[in-house]
Design a protein around this motif. Structure first.
Motif, PDB file in Angstrom:
ATOM      1  N   ASN A 158       0.821  -1.211   0.000  1.00 56.81           N
ATOM      2  CA  ASN A 158       0.000   0.000   0.000  1.00 56.81           C
ATOM      3  C   ASN A 158       0.855   1.260   0.000  1.00 56.81           C
ATOM      4  O   ASN A 158       0.516   2.245  -0.654  1.00 56.81           O
ATOM      5  CB  ASN A 158      -0.957   0.013   1.193  1.00 56.81           C
ATOM      6  N   GLU A 159       1.956   1.241   0.737  1.00 59.10           N
ATOM      7  CA  GLU A 159       2.862   2.394   0.773  1.00 59.10           C
ATOM      8  C   GLU A 159       3.496   2.641  -0.592  1.00 59.10           C
ATOM      9  O   GLU A 159       3.568   3.778  -1.057  1.00 59.10           O
ATOM     10  CB  GLU A 159       3.950   2.176   1.827  1.00 59.10           C
ATOM     11  N   VAL A 160       3.923   1.579  -1.260  1.00 61.22           N
ATOM     12  CA  VAL A 160       4.502   1.707  -2.598  1.00 61.22           C
ATOM     13  C   VAL A 160       3.454   2.219  -3.578  1.00 61.22           C
ATOM     14  O   VAL A 160       3.729   3.121  -4.384  1.00 61.22           O
ATOM     15  CB  VAL A 160       5.095   0.354  -3.076  1.00 61.22           C
ATOM     16  N   GLU A 161       2.259   1.676  -3.499  1.00 61.76           N
ATOM     17  CA  GLU A 161       1.188   2.100  -4.392  1.00 61.76           C
ATOM     18  C   GLU A 161       0.845   3.579  -4.186  1.00 61.76           C
ATOM     19  O   GLU A 161       0.631   4.317  -5.145  1.00 61.76           O
ATOM     20  CB  GLU A 161      -0.054   1.234  -4.171  1.00 61.76           C
ATOM     21  N   GLU A 162       0.831   4.013  -2.938  1.00 64.38           N
ATOM     22  CA  GLU A 162       0.542   5.408  -2.631  1.00 64.38           C
ATOM     23  C   GLU A 162       1.610   6.333  -3.218  1.00 64.38           C
ATOM     24  O   GLU A 162       1.296   7.377  -3.787  1.00 64.38           O
ATOM     25  CB  GLU A 162       0.463   5.598  -1.114  1.00 64.38           C
ATOM     26  N   LEU A 163       2.872   5.939  -3.095  1.00 64.83           N
ATOM     27  CA  LEU A 163       3.952   6.727  -3.694  1.00 64.83           C
ATOM     28  C   LEU A 163       3.811   6.816  -5.202  1.00 64.83           C
ATOM     29  O   LEU A 163       3.970   7.895  -5.793  1.00 64.83           O
ATOM     30  CB  LEU A 163       5.316   6.105  -3.361  1.00 64.83           C
TER      31      LEU A 163
ATOM     32  N   TYR B 241       3.281  10.414  -7.013  1.00 62.57           N
ATOM     33  CA  TYR B 241       4.430  10.993  -7.690  1.00 62.57           C
ATOM     34  C   TYR B 241       4.655  10.497  -9.115  1.00 62.57           C
ATOM     35  O   TYR B 241       5.114  11.254  -9.967  1.00 62.57           O
ATOM     36  CB  TYR B 241       5.705  10.740  -6.881  1.00 62.57           C
ATOM     37  N   CYS B 242       4.357   9.255  -9.392  1.00 61.21           N
ATOM     38  CA  CYS B 242       4.714   8.672 -10.685  1.00 61.21           C
ATOM     39  C   CYS B 242       3.637   8.864 -11.752  1.00 61.21           C
ATOM     40  O   CYS B 242       3.953   8.898 -12.941  1.00 61.21           O
ATOM     41  CB  CYS B 242       5.030   7.187 -10.532  1.00 61.21           C
ATOM     42  N   LYS B 243       2.401   8.961 -11.331  1.00 56.24           N
ATOM     43  CA  LYS B 243       1.323   9.147 -12.294  1.00 56.24           C
ATOM     44  C   LYS B 243       1.500  10.516 -12.956  1.00 56.24           C
ATOM     45  O   LYS B 243       1.663  11.523 -12.283  1.00 56.24           O
ATOM     46  CB  LYS B 243      -0.027   9.068 -11.581  1.00 56.24           C
ATOM     47  N   ASP B 244       1.487  10.536 -14.277  1.00 53.37           N
ATOM     48  CA  ASP B 244       1.666  11.764 -15.063  1.00 53.37           C
ATOM     49  C   ASP B 244       3.023  12.426 -14.816  1.00 53.37           C
ATOM     50  O   ASP B 244       3.139  13.648 -14.857  1.00 53.37           O
ATOM     51  CB  ASP B 244       0.539  12.765 -14.780  1.00 53.37           C
ATOM     52  N   CYS B 245       4.054  11.650 -14.587  1.00 51.90           N
ATOM     53  CA  CYS B 245       5.396  12.181 -14.355  1.00 51.90           C
ATOM     54  C   CYS B 245       5.956  12.766 -15.650  1.00 51.90           C
ATOM     55  O   CYS B 245       6.023  12.092 -16.683  1.00 51.90           O
ATOM     56  CB  CYS B 245       6.317  11.088 -13.848  1.00 51.90           C
TER      57      CYS B 245
ATOM     58  N   VAL C  98      12.169   9.191  -6.233  1.00 54.65           N
ATOM     59  CA  VAL C  98      10.967   8.440  -5.880  1.00 54.65           C
ATOM     60  C   VAL C  98      11.173   6.958  -6.201  1.00 54.65           C
ATOM     61  O   VAL C  98      10.809   6.087  -5.423  1.00 54.65           O
ATOM     62  CB  VAL C  98       9.716   8.986  -6.601  1.00 54.65           C
ATOM     63  N   GLY C  99      11.787   6.680  -7.346  1.00 58.75           N
ATOM     64  CA  GLY C  99      12.073   5.298  -7.723  1.00 58.75           C
ATOM     65  C   GLY C  99      13.006   4.624  -6.739  1.00 58.75           C
ATOM     66  O   GLY C  99      12.829   3.447  -6.404  1.00 58.75           O
ATOM     67  N   GLU C 100      14.000   5.366  -6.264  1.00 61.67           N
ATOM     68  CA  GLU C 100      14.918   4.811  -5.273  1.00 61.67           C
ATOM     69  C   GLU C 100      14.188   4.514  -3.965  1.00 61.67           C
ATOM     70  O   GLU C 100      14.441   3.505  -3.319  1.00 61.67           O
ATOM     71  CB  GLU C 100      16.073   5.774  -5.037  1.00 61.67           C
ATOM     72  N   LYS C 101      13.269   5.397  -3.592  1.00 58.20           N
ATOM     73  CA  LYS C 101      12.484   5.185  -2.367  1.00 58.20           C
ATOM     74  C   LYS C 101      11.597   3.949  -2.509  1.00 58.20           C
ATOM     75  O   LYS C 101      11.523   3.121  -1.601  1.00 58.20           O
ATOM     76  CB  LYS C 101      11.631   6.431  -2.093  1.00 58.20           C
TER      77      LYS C 101
ATOM     78  N   LYS D  44      12.135   1.429  -4.457  1.00 57.04           N
ATOM     79  CA  LYS D  44      13.034   0.282  -4.467  1.00 57.04           C
ATOM     80  C   LYS D  44      13.441  -0.113  -3.048  1.00 57.04           C
ATOM     81  O   LYS D  44      13.466  -1.295  -2.696  1.00 57.04           O
ATOM     82  CB  LYS D  44      14.266   0.612  -5.302  1.00 57.04           C
ATOM     83  N   SER D  45      13.751   0.876  -2.204  1.00 55.91           N
ATOM     84  CA  SER D  45      14.149   0.573  -0.833  1.00 55.91           C
ATOM     85  C   SER D  45      12.986  -0.007  -0.023  1.00 55.91           C
ATOM     86  O   SER D  45      13.180  -0.910   0.793  1.00 55.91           O
ATOM     87  CB  SER D  45      14.714   1.812  -0.147  1.00 55.91           C
ATOM     88  N   ILE D  46      11.788   0.516  -0.238  1.00 60.09           N
ATOM     89  CA  ILE D  46      10.616  -0.027   0.464  1.00 60.09           C
ATOM     90  C   ILE D  46      10.327  -1.439  -0.031  1.00 60.09           C
ATOM     91  O   ILE D  46      10.024  -2.336   0.743  1.00 60.09           O
ATOM     92  CB  ILE D  46       9.386   0.886   0.246  1.00 60.09           C
ATOM     93  N   GLY D  47      10.441  -1.659  -1.341  1.00 59.75           N
ATOM     94  CA  GLY D  47      10.177  -2.964  -1.920  1.00 59.75           C
ATOM     95  C   GLY D  47      11.160  -4.030  -1.471  1.00 59.75           C
ATOM     96  O   GLY D  47      10.835  -5.211  -1.436  1.00 59.75           O
ATOM     97  N   SER D  48      12.376  -3.606  -1.128  1.00 53.26           N
ATOM     98  CA  SER D  48      13.367  -4.598  -0.668  1.00 53.26           C
ATOM     99  C   SER D  48      12.958  -5.224   0.657  1.00 53.26           C
ATOM    100  O   SER D  48      13.429  -6.303   1.009  1.00 53.26           O
ATOM    101  CB  SER D  48      14.745  -3.948  -0.548  1.00 53.26           C
ATOM    102  N   LYS D  49      12.066  -4.579   1.389  1.00 53.07           N
ATOM    103  CA  LYS D  49      11.571  -5.141   2.649  1.00 53.07           C
ATOM    104  C   LYS D  49      10.686  -6.363   2.426  1.00 53.07           C
ATOM    105  O   LYS D  49      10.450  -7.144   3.332  1.00 53.07           O
ATOM    106  CB  LYS D  49      10.786  -4.092   3.426  1.00 53.07           C
ATOM    107  N   LEU D  50      10.186  -6.503   1.195  1.00 54.11           N
ATOM    108  CA  LEU D  50       9.315  -7.649   0.891  1.00 54.11           C
ATOM    109  C   LEU D  50      10.095  -8.945   0.781  1.00 54.11           C
ATOM    110  O   LEU D  50       9.538 -10.015   1.008  1.00 54.11           O
ATOM    111  CB  LEU D  50       8.556  -7.399  -0.420  1.00 54.11           C
ATOM    112  N   SER D  51      11.354  -8.871   0.447  1.00 55.80           N
ATOM    113  CA  SER D  51      12.163 -10.090   0.269  1.00 55.80           C
ATOM    114  C   SER D  51      12.544 -10.714   1.578  1.00 55.80           C
ATOM    115  O   SER D  51      12.799 -10.137   2.549  1.00 55.80           O
ATOM    116  CB  SER D  51      13.436  -9.775  -0.503  1.00 55.80           C
TER     117      SER D  51
END
Length: 58
Positions: free
Chosen positions: A8-13, A17-21, A46-49, A51-58
């Motif tokens: 949810n946090e990744v989706e919110e970001l 920020y990414c929509k219509d970038c 934003v992409g780096e952020k 990526k860092s949040i997504g690394s918590k999923l592994s």
């Protein structure tokens, strides 16, 4: 933090920020889709952020 909260946090970001970038659109038109995607993952703050949040999923 649960898996659902992380997603949810990744989706919110991405929605905020990414929509219509402008940068993604510009790079996609000038250099192509692959370059724009690579830029977002490696150079965009934003992409780096994401990526860092997504690394918590592994």
């Amino acid at each position: 933090m649960s898996r659902k909260e992380i997603i949810n946090e990744v989706e919110e970001l991405m929605i905020n920020y990414c929509k219509d970038c402008f940068l993604h659109k510009h790079h996609k038109e000038e250099r192509g889709r692959r370059y724009a995607h690579r830029f977002c993952i490696k150079e965009c703050t934003v992409g780096e952020k994401i990526k860092s949040i997504g690394s918590k999923l592994s």
